[in-house]
Design a protein around this motif. Structure first.
Motif, PDB file in Angstrom:
ATOM      1  N   TYR A 556       0.830  -1.205   0.000  1.00  0.00           N
ATOM      2  CA  TYR A 556       0.000   0.000   0.000  1.00  0.00           C
ATOM      3  C   TYR A 556       0.868   1.261   0.000  1.00  0.00           C
ATOM      4  O   TYR A 556       0.605   2.214  -0.731  1.00  0.00           O
ATOM      5  CB  TYR A 556      -0.929   0.007   1.212  1.00  0.00           C
ATOM      6  N   LEU A 557       1.919   1.246   0.805  1.00  0.00           N
ATOM      7  CA  LEU A 557       2.813   2.402   0.840  1.00  0.00           C
ATOM      8  C   LEU A 557       3.476   2.630  -0.509  1.00  0.00           C
ATOM      9  O   LEU A 557       3.724   3.771  -0.915  1.00  0.00           O
ATOM     10  CB  LEU A 557       3.882   2.209   1.922  1.00  0.00           C
ATOM     11  N   GLU A 558       3.756   1.557  -1.224  1.00  0.00           N
ATOM     12  CA  GLU A 558       4.404   1.679  -2.525  1.00  0.00           C
ATOM     13  C   GLU A 558       3.512   2.335  -3.568  1.00  0.00           C
ATOM     14  O   GLU A 558       3.993   2.771  -4.617  1.00  0.00           O
ATOM     15  CB  GLU A 558       4.875   0.297  -3.000  1.00  0.00           C
ATOM     16  N   GLN A 559       2.208   2.430  -3.293  1.00  0.00           N
ATOM     17  CA  GLN A 559       1.301   3.126  -4.210  1.00  0.00           C
ATOM     18  C   GLN A 559       1.513   4.644  -4.177  1.00  0.00           C
ATOM     19  O   GLN A 559       1.019   5.357  -5.054  1.00  0.00           O
ATOM     20  CB  GLN A 559      -0.153   2.817  -3.842  1.00  0.00           C
ATOM     21  N   GLY A 560       2.218   5.149  -3.156  1.00  0.00           N
ATOM     22  CA  GLY A 560       2.556   6.569  -3.102  1.00  0.00           C
ATOM     23  C   GLY A 560       1.478   7.453  -2.522  1.00  0.00           C
ATOM     24  O   GLY A 560       1.556   8.679  -2.633  1.00  0.00           O
ATOM     25  N   THR A 561       0.479   6.885  -1.874  1.00  0.00           N
ATOM     26  CA  THR A 561      -0.596   7.689  -1.287  1.00  0.00           C
ATOM     27  C   THR A 561      -0.126   8.437  -0.049  1.00  0.00           C
ATOM     28  O   THR A 561      -0.552   9.567   0.216  1.00  0.00           O
ATOM     29  CB  THR A 561      -1.792   6.791  -0.908  1.00  0.00           C
ATOM     30  N   LEU A 562       0.768   7.795   0.717  1.00  0.00           N
ATOM     31  CA  LEU A 562       1.229   8.364   1.974  1.00  0.00           C
ATOM     32  C   LEU A 562       2.740   8.523   1.975  1.00  0.00           C
ATOM     33  O   LEU A 562       3.466   7.684   1.436  1.00  0.00           O
ATOM     34  CB  LEU A 562       0.853   7.446   3.156  1.00  0.00           C
ATOM     35  N   ALA A 563       3.209   9.584   2.599  1.00  0.00           N
ATOM     36  CA  ALA A 563       4.635   9.721   2.910  1.00  0.00           C
ATOM     37  C   ALA A 563       4.848   9.165   4.306  1.00  0.00           C
ATOM     38  O   ALA A 563       4.102   9.491   5.231  1.00  0.00           O
ATOM     39  CB  ALA A 563       5.058  11.182   2.855  1.00  0.00           C
ATOM     40  N   LEU A 564       5.856   8.307   4.462  1.00  0.00           N
ATOM     41  CA  LEU A 564       6.102   7.681   5.752  1.00  0.00           C
ATOM     42  C   LEU A 564       7.179   8.446   6.521  1.00  0.00           C
ATOM     43  O   LEU A 564       8.256   8.735   5.988  1.00  0.00           O
ATOM     44  CB  LEU A 564       6.539   6.224   5.565  1.00  0.00           C
ATOM     45  N   PHE A 565       6.883   8.760   7.782  1.00  0.00           N
ATOM     46  CA  PHE A 565       7.834   9.379   8.702  1.00  0.00           C
ATOM     47  C   PHE A 565       8.080   8.397   9.850  1.00  0.00           C
ATOM     48  O   PHE A 565       7.508   8.538  10.934  1.00  0.00           O
ATOM     49  CB  PHE A 565       7.282  10.703   9.243  1.00  0.00           C
ATOM     50  N   PRO A 566       8.908   7.378   9.641  1.00  0.00           N
ATOM     51  CA  PRO A 566       9.049   6.326  10.652  1.00  0.00           C
ATOM     52  C   PRO A 566       9.841   6.780  11.875  1.00  0.00           C
ATOM     53  O   PRO A 566      10.900   7.399  11.756  1.00  0.00           O
ATOM     54  CB  PRO A 566       9.802   5.224   9.899  1.00  0.00           C
ATOM     55  N   TRP A 567       9.324   6.473  13.063  1.00  0.00           N
ATOM     56  CA  TRP A 567      10.054   6.759  14.289  1.00  0.00           C
ATOM     57  C   TRP A 567      10.871   5.526  14.699  1.00  0.00           C
ATOM     58  O   TRP A 567      10.589   4.413  14.281  1.00  0.00           O
ATOM     59  CB  TRP A 567       9.121   7.206  15.413  1.00  0.00           C
ATOM     60  N   SER A 568      11.901   5.771  15.521  1.00  0.00           N
ATOM     61  CA  SER A 568      12.863   4.719  15.900  1.00  0.00           C
ATOM     62  C   SER A 568      13.336   3.970  14.663  1.00  0.00           C
ATOM     63  O   SER A 568      13.403   2.742  14.637  1.00  0.00           O
ATOM     64  CB  SER A 568      12.256   3.753  16.928  1.00  0.00           C
ATOM     65  N   SER A 569      13.692   4.740  13.653  1.00  0.00           N
ATOM     66  CA  SER A 569      14.086   4.143  12.377  1.00  0.00           C
ATOM     67  C   SER A 569      15.404   3.388  12.466  1.00  0.00           C
ATOM     68  O   SER A 569      15.731   2.601  11.580  1.00  0.00           O
ATOM     69  CB  SER A 569      14.189   5.243  11.304  1.00  0.00           C
ATOM     70  N   GLN A 570      16.166   3.605  13.541  1.00  0.00           N
ATOM     71  CA  GLN A 570      17.431   2.894  13.724  1.00  0.00           C
ATOM     72  C   GLN A 570      17.376   1.906  14.879  1.00  0.00           C
ATOM     73  O   GLN A 570      18.401   1.396  15.322  1.00  0.00           O
ATOM     74  CB  GLN A 570      18.563   3.907  13.945  1.00  0.00           C
ATOM     75  N   ALA A 571      16.157   1.638  15.354  1.00  0.00           N
ATOM     76  CA  ALA A 571      15.923   0.613  16.374  1.00  0.00           C
ATOM     77  C   ALA A 571      16.658   0.889  17.684  1.00  0.00           C
ATOM     78  O   ALA A 571      17.106  -0.034  18.363  1.00  0.00           O
ATOM     79  CB  ALA A 571      16.277  -0.777  15.834  1.00  0.00           C
ATOM     80  N   ARG A 572      16.813   2.151  18.029  1.00  0.00           N
ATOM     81  CA  ARG A 572      17.229   2.594  19.362  1.00  0.00           C
ATOM     82  C   ARG A 572      18.422   1.829  19.933  1.00  0.00           C
ATOM     83  O   ARG A 572      18.382   1.330  21.047  1.00  0.00           O
ATOM     84  CB  ARG A 572      16.047   2.522  20.322  1.00  0.00           C
ATOM     85  N   GLY A 573      19.484   1.737  19.166  1.00  0.00           N
ATOM     86  CA  GLY A 573      20.717   1.152  19.677  1.00  0.00           C
ATOM     87  C   GLY A 573      20.985  -0.271  19.256  1.00  0.00           C
ATOM     88  O   GLY A 573      22.070  -0.808  19.510  1.00  0.00           O
ATOM     89  N   PHE A 574      20.028  -0.925  18.582  1.00  0.00           N
ATOM     90  CA  PHE A 574      20.213  -2.326  18.208  1.00  0.00           C
ATOM     91  C   PHE A 574      21.339  -2.495  17.193  1.00  0.00           C
ATOM     92  O   PHE A 574      21.977  -3.555  17.142  1.00  0.00           O
ATOM     93  CB  PHE A 574      18.899  -2.889  17.646  1.00  0.00           C
ATOM     94  N   PHE A 575      21.602  -1.468  16.397  1.00  0.00           N
ATOM     95  CA  PHE A 575      22.642  -1.568  15.367  1.00  0.00           C
ATOM     96  C   PHE A 575      23.912  -0.799  15.756  1.00  0.00           C
ATOM     97  O   PHE A 575      24.658  -0.356  14.894  1.00  0.00           O
ATOM     98  CB  PHE A 575      22.094  -1.073  14.025  1.00  0.00           C
TER      99      PHE A 575
END
Length: 680
Positions: A556-575
């Motif tokens: 659904y996101l790939e259809q371009g209807t929404l812009a995604l603003f993901p939080w914790s995009s780096q998984a808060r220290g996991f990497f």
């Protein structure tokens, strides 16, 4: 090669350093600057310099004197601007202690030294003395067993004078920064760590600075330190290190030499629990001569930092001194939100051209979003964990000057304090038309349409703006018909308080339902979504009521209807390497630099799973192939999706901003993105 030095300021300690230079075969005094030409001339003549080598004003010395290194001996409230000015001109710096007023400004100077590849050292001369080297060797050899406790003091009695830098709050006076930095630095280096917990008691005098105070500090493995400082009490100024099989007592830890019959002897005692007391002693030249020659040796070796007084030690010390002052409730007037003047901002975009810096690279990319006047940075600065204005301004100025212009905050963050900090920050710089502000409201338990307007009005007042550019409902409430939210959001859109809106922690199903309702009524719909999305998938919800991007949401996101603003995009220290320490059962909790710190328990409970470990291993593989940090791969994964993403990130430190920005320049192929997620 003889190092040509300049000295900024002409007080007592500047004379001590100038005398040391005159005794050195590796260094020479080449120029001096004061606020008045008369003082500069007088100082210069005392050390065989001509009037042409004496400068009125510090910038002229830095730009005209042809020096290799500069010794900065101003009051510490002025250190940051002049260290910054020297480093940006690639002049090596030895700065008197403490290097700055706080951790944020020390972090700025270290980052500047690293960017300009220029030497920087904080002038803790006792760290270089043979006495301290002998103590370090004994500790490393377990001469007193495992070190468990330290008692250290540094204090003196000065008659009260409100005009003196010692008692002036506007000059960052008081004991903690003036001499308390010595025992604190001793403790941090003894235990090789910044404090984990600190409590303190003391007295703030009539001018508002600490006149005497004691701190009780805890370190890893239950080690402790009791540290005392004063400017209104004569203390013993001694230090005792307690180990499991003995102790080391230093009668003169800070000024080790004892001038006797023209020599300069030092001595201290090792007192074992069993056996005879051992005395260690020797002779040494002036500690300032040792310091100057040490810097010369570092420069000859091409080093950027001293192995004895490293950048990390200065950062840990600044953080520790902040904690000590915080425990006493001591904030200097210059650090208060309404007063703070950012050294970085004024050095780059301010009117003081003499402090201009031109080498901050604009490397954060932006893209246009329909309905907004300015393009939006692909990396969005999270404004939810800043402890104070100096830290916020340092992080936000650096981000903005690198091209970042999108700031994410919320009505609930810090009880409104984060919005207020952001409002003061952009107003002080006059850049509201250049930035994009994301606001959020209607968080649980107030997630009802009727709460949107009153919260938004309050947020706008705190943010000192007429509208937020993107507004997110912070949580969904499935018990409320979706049309009621859409109607309320359109009212705010029509009022001009918001320009675009979306949902944070809303399911794709509810977003689609909302947009279907909006279309049927001829209203504006949701154009953005802010759910968690990262290479690691949450095992357990990080907070109640949060939503993640699921496998079935991707198409659904790939259809371009929404812009995604993901939080914790780096998984808060996991990497980060910290996760490796947690996996190895060897990690300590993060130092509390900001107000929202990932914990060991959170890392394990939220992100540890076989699937995530497998993704992490694949990310390590690609990081090695691309020669980047692991965290860079993790963020590049989010940014290289088939749909439009603006990744939210919450750097605590400037080097974390830099590692994140590098992800923008890393293009991952579709096959690499798929490999990271699925392993095939």
């Amino acid at each position: 090669m003889t190092i040509k030095w300049g000295i900024i300021a002409t007080g007592g300690i500047a004379h001590k350093f100038a005398k040391a230079l005159s005794q050195s075969s590796k260094n020479t005094l080449h120029a001096v600057a004061s606020r008045s030409k008369a003082n500069a001339d007088k100082f210069a003549s005392s050390y065989g310099l001509t009037s042409d080598q004496a400068y009125e004003g510090y910038i002229d010395l830095l730009e005209q004197a042809g020096i290799d290194a500069v010794y900065i001996a101003t009051p510490h409230s002025d250190h940051t601007q002049w260290v910054l000015a020297a480093l940006t001109r690639k002049i090596a710096v030895l700065c008197e202690k403490p290097m700055t007023m706080n951790h944020a400004e020390t972090m700025l100077l270290v980052d500047t030294a690293r960017r300009h590849q220029t030497f920087l050292m904080e002038a803790f001369m006792y760290r270089l003395h043979p006495q301290q080297e002998q103590v370090d060797e004994l500790i490393a050899s377990n001469a007193i067993g495992t070190v468990r406790h330290l008692e250290a003091q540094f204090g003196y009695h000065a008659p009260f004078d409100r005009e003196s830098r010692i008692f002036a709050a506007e000059l960052a006076g008081g004991g903690i920064l003036d001499v308390g930095c010595y025992p604190m630095s001793f403790a941090n280096q003894l235990f090789n760590h910044a404090p984990i917990v600190m409590s303190a008691h003391g007295h703030l005098g009539q001018s508002g600075v600490d006149e005497w105070t004691a701190a009780l500090v805890s370190y890893p493995d239950d080690a402790t330190a009791q540290l005392t400082t004063a400017v209104s009490l004569n203390l013993t100024n001694q230090a005792t290190i307690y180990g499991t099989s003995g102790k080391i007592h230093l009668d003169r830890p800070w000024q080790a030499n004892r001038p006797e019959n023209g020599s300069a002897r030092w001595s201290f005692q090792l007192i074992p629990d069993r056996g005879e007391i051992r005395e260690f002693s020797g002779e040494a030249p002036s500690v300032y001569l040792i310091e100057a020659d040490h810097v010369a040796d570092c420069l000859q070796a091409g080093l950027l930092e001293s192995p004895r007084v490293s950048w990390q030690q200065s950062l840990d010390l600044a953080f520790s001194l902040d904690q000590w002052r915080q425990a006493l409730g001591l904030t200097y007037p210059a650090e208060r939100t309404e007063n703070y003047q950012s050294p970085l901002w004024h050095s780059v975009r301010g009117s003081a051209k003499s402090l201009s810096e031109s080498s901050i690279e604009s490397d954060i990319t932006r893209v246009h979003l329909p309905g907004l006047d300015v393009p939006v940075a692909k990396l969005v600065m999270g404004c939810d964990n800043q402890p104070n204005m100096p830290h916020a301004a340092t992080m936000w100025d650096n981000y903005f000057l690198r091209g970042g212009n999108c700031f994410d905050t919320a009505h609930i963050y810090g009880g409104g304090r984060m919005e207020s900090l952001l409002g003061h920050w952009h107003q002080a710089r006059g850049i509201r038309d250049e930035i994009v502000i994301i606001g959020k409201g209607a968080h649980t338990p107030a997630n009802y349409p009727a709460q949107i307007e009153p919260q938004l009005v309050q947020s706008l007042e705190r943010l000192q703006t007429e509208a937020v550019d993107i507004y997110f409902l912070h949580r969904d409430n499935p018990d409320v018909p979706v049309g009621e939210f859409v109607e309320s959001l359109n009212e705010q859109l029509d009022s001009g308080r918001i320009k675009k809106f979306g949902g944070s922690n809303w399911s794709i199903a509810r977003i689609r339902e909302a947009n279907a309702y909006a279309e049927s009524k001829g209203l504006a719909g949701f154009t953005a979504l802010s759910n968690n999305f990262s290479l690691a998938t949450m095992v357990r919800p990080l907070w109640p009521g949060v939503e993640i991007i699921r496998e079935e949401d991707l198409s659904y996101l790939e259809q371009g209807t929404l812009a995604l603003f993901p939080w914790s995009s780096q998984a808060r220290g996991f990497f980060t390497p910290w996760a490796d320490e947690v996996m190895a059962q060897s990690a300590a909790e993060n130092a509390s630099i900001t107000t929202m710190q990932p914990t060991v328990a959170e890392l394990r409970d939220t992100w540890f799973s076989e699937e995530n470990f497998a993704r992490r291993e694949r990310a390590v593989e690609l990081a090695n192939q691309h020669n980047v940090d692991l965290i860079t791969i993790a963020l590049a994964y989010v940014l290289n999706q088939k749909f439009l993403t603006f990744a939210l990130f919450g750097p605590r430190l400037l080097h974390e901003t830099s590692s994140s920005v590098r992800a923008l320049a890393l293009t991952l192929s579709e096959a690499e993105v798929r490999y990271l997620r699925y392993g095939a």
